[in-house]
Write a protein that holds these residues in place. Structure first.
Motif, PDB file in Angstrom:
ATOM      1  N   TRP A  80      -6.370 -10.276  -7.050  1.00 30.21           N
ATOM      2  CA  TRP A  80      -6.394 -10.329  -5.505  1.00 30.21           C
ATOM      3  C   TRP A  80      -7.476 -11.568  -4.934  1.00 30.21           C
ATOM      4  O   TRP A  80      -7.214 -11.938  -3.761  1.00 30.21           O
ATOM      5  CB  TRP A  80      -6.618  -8.950  -5.050  1.00 30.21           C
ATOM      6  CG  TRP A  80      -5.474  -8.142  -5.232  1.00 30.21           C
ATOM      7  CD1 TRP A  80      -5.258  -7.302  -6.229  1.00 30.21           C
ATOM      8  CD2 TRP A  80      -4.243  -7.951  -4.213  1.00 30.21           C
ATOM      9  NE1 TRP A  80      -3.972  -6.751  -6.197  1.00 30.21           N
ATOM     10  CE2 TRP A  80      -3.429  -7.068  -4.904  1.00 30.21           C
ATOM     11  CE3 TRP A  80      -3.847  -8.716  -3.076  1.00 30.21           C
ATOM     12  CZ2 TRP A  80      -2.150  -6.583  -4.257  1.00 30.21           C
ATOM     13  CZ3 TRP A  80      -2.669  -8.318  -2.665  1.00 30.21           C
ATOM     14  CH2 TRP A  80      -1.599  -7.366  -3.257  1.00 30.21           C
ATOM     15  N   GLU A 113       0.718  -1.283   0.047  1.00 33.59           N
ATOM     16  CA  GLU A 113      -0.094   0.013  -0.082  1.00 33.59           C
ATOM     17  C   GLU A 113       0.895   1.282  -0.134  1.00 33.59           C
ATOM     18  O   GLU A 113       0.585   2.362  -0.577  1.00 33.59           O
ATOM     19  CB  GLU A 113      -0.887  -0.043   1.128  1.00 33.59           C
ATOM     20  CG  GLU A 113      -1.912  -1.158   1.230  1.00 33.59           C
ATOM     21  CD  GLU A 113      -2.894  -1.154   2.553  1.00 33.59           C
ATOM     22  OE1 GLU A 113      -2.284  -1.455   3.590  1.00 33.59           O
ATOM     23  OE2 GLU A 113      -3.875  -1.065   2.416  1.00 33.59           O
ATOM     24  N   ASP A 136      -5.922  -1.775  -7.114  1.00 29.33           N
ATOM     25  CA  ASP A 136      -5.259  -2.809  -6.062  1.00 29.33           C
ATOM     26  C   ASP A 136      -5.303  -2.336  -4.685  1.00 29.33           C
ATOM     27  O   ASP A 136      -5.733  -3.078  -3.639  1.00 29.33           O
ATOM     28  CB  ASP A 136      -3.829  -3.180  -6.473  1.00 29.33           C
ATOM     29  CG  ASP A 136      -3.477  -3.870  -7.611  1.00 29.33           C
ATOM     30  OD1 ASP A 136      -4.346  -3.404  -8.706  1.00 29.33           O
ATOM     31  OD2 ASP A 136      -2.849  -4.794  -7.816  1.00 29.33           O
ATOM     32  N   ILE A 137      -5.209  -0.965  -4.450  1.00 34.27           N
ATOM     33  CA  ILE A 137      -5.411  -0.599  -2.851  1.00 34.27           C
ATOM     34  C   ILE A 137      -6.931  -0.646  -2.573  1.00 34.27           C
ATOM     35  O   ILE A 137      -7.096  -1.258  -1.354  1.00 34.27           O
ATOM     36  CB  ILE A 137      -5.104   1.016  -2.909  1.00 34.27           C
ATOM     37  CG1 ILE A 137      -3.428   1.249  -3.638  1.00 34.27           C
ATOM     38  CG2 ILE A 137      -5.166   1.496  -1.576  1.00 34.27           C
ATOM     39  CD1 ILE A 137      -2.355   0.192  -2.630  1.00 34.27           C
ATOM     40  N   THR A 161       1.300  -4.089  -6.635  1.00 30.34           N
ATOM     41  CA  THR A 161       0.093  -3.302  -6.434  1.00 30.34           C
ATOM     42  C   THR A 161       0.330  -2.367  -7.693  1.00 30.34           C
ATOM     43  O   THR A 161       0.804  -1.639  -7.725  1.00 30.34           O
ATOM     44  CB  THR A 161       0.106  -2.582  -5.228  1.00 30.34           C
ATOM     45  OG1 THR A 161       1.239  -2.062  -5.179  1.00 30.34           O
ATOM     46  CG2 THR A 161      -0.468  -3.202  -4.096  1.00 30.34           C
TER      47      THR A 161
END
Ligand code: 3HC
Length: 316
Positions: free
Chosen positions: A190, A52, A120-121, A115
């Motif tokens: 993910w 992150e 993705d975050i 990421t």
């Protein structure tokens, strides 16, 4: 009291739901498996900050940047709670950190994936923290007092982590076709690593049966995984995203979703250090540790100087 009687009294305490505290007698194996699990949990929190962290400077708005910074800071705090709780079992912070850097200690496999986009975050917050919540809510009832209390504190912050991730994806899914495609791409990448977070199937789990007897674990790997799938499928429907599993379907008889086979070969490849980002993650942790040496030295020097400044409080 001989060892047998101590073992008996210990298990009676566990069965009576009385928390085990640091000064209580405990079997060496109980202490050992707690150090293993709790230190790896702490490592996961700290290493989990790295994927992150990659997007703090790339967040699309100041608000998103502030939220992401707050979440990452929370994860650091979770790691510190857990390292402190593990130290009550007689291992030092440095021993734990060296075990992480040497590869002797694990951390959650999910953090070894890159990421690649802002989506993705969102996927990490929604899926990874969502999976962590499933696991950590159960761990609030774990038999070791300091671990249980750390979990209670940590779970208070996890729902914010999961919610902000869902909100990122919800915003993207309400946006342009490209933004929705970005959200679907992140979900595709993910979903399975998040499912793998719960560990091997119960039948292949090394520690589950003893950890369950000692009430370290309150729900099995597969039970937690199933709870996560059942809850997340409905959330994906709200987002309008397609679950990347053609075998996923509601089983009316089981009252759960059936899902496809997990790629355990991928799981163990990543756990054994050969995932996309394993080396990068450990290198980053090693660099942070090396760069922080002066801070540790300064704090130790201050503590040494000021300890003499206060008269000893002992009555001797
Ligand atoms: N990643 C890496 N290793 C894993 C793993 C995973 N996802 N799942 C299992 N393993 C390892 C185990 O550590 C064990 O190896 P070890 O003996 O060297 O420790 C081996 O695979 C066999 O697995 P078991 O099922 O026998 O191991 P456990 O009984 O310990 O169960 C677990 C695994 C469910 C992950 C359990 O350790 C646990 O509940 N840990 C605490 C929760 C945790 O660590 N979560 C990680 C994520 S934290 C997080 O996401 C933070 C969030 O804020 C972002």
């Amino acid at each position: 009291m001989d060892e047998k009687a101590l073992q008996l009294r210990f298990q009676e305490q566990i069965d009576a739901e009385i928390k085990i505290e640091p000064k209580d007698w405990m079997p060496d194996a109980y202490r050992k498996t707690l150090i293993r699990q709790m230190s790896q949990h702490a490592h996961s929190e700290i290493v989990g900050m790295l994927p992150e962290g990659n997007w703090v400077t790339r967040a699309p708005t100041l608000k998103r940047k502030a939220i992401l910074l707050a979440k990452i800071q929370d994860e650091a705090g979770h790691g510190l709670y857990l390292y402190s709780a593990t130290e009550t079992l007689g291992i030092s912070r440095d021993e734990m950190i060296q075990a992480l850097h040497s590869g002797k200690a694990k951390y959650s496999s999910v953090f070894n994936y890159p990421t690649l986009s802002w989506a993705d975050i969102g996927a990490i917050g929604w899926l990874v923290d969502g999976a962590a919540i499933m696991n950590q809510v159960a761990l609030m009832r774990t038999s070791y007092g300091p671990y249980s209390r750390a979990m209670i504190r940590i779970c208070k912050e996890e729902s914010f982590h999961q919610r902000q991730g869902f909100d990122i994806l919800y915003t993207l899914c309400q946006g342009s076709e490209e933004q929705k495609a970005m959200a679907q791409d992140a979900f595709n990448r993910w979903w399975w690593p998040s499912i793998m977070m719960f560990g091997p199937h119960d039948a292949e789990s090394t520690h589950s049966s003893q950890s369950t007897k000692w009430k370290i674990k309150r729900k099995s790997n597969d039970e937690l995984r199933q709870d996560f799938v059942d809850a997340t499928v409905q959330q994906a429907e709200v987002l309008g995203l397609t679950i990347p599993d053609p075998d996923l379907k509601w089983n009316e008889e089981r009252k759960h979703y059936d899902f496809g086979a997990i790629n355990w070969e991928e799981f163990w490849t990543v756990v054994k250090g050969n995932g996309p980002c394993n080396r990068e993650r450990i290198a980053a942790r090693q660099k942070a540790y090396d760069d922080g040496e002066w801070v540790r030295d300064a704090a130790a020097a201050y503590a040494k100087k000021h300890t003499h400044a206060y008269p000893s409080t002992s009555t001797s």
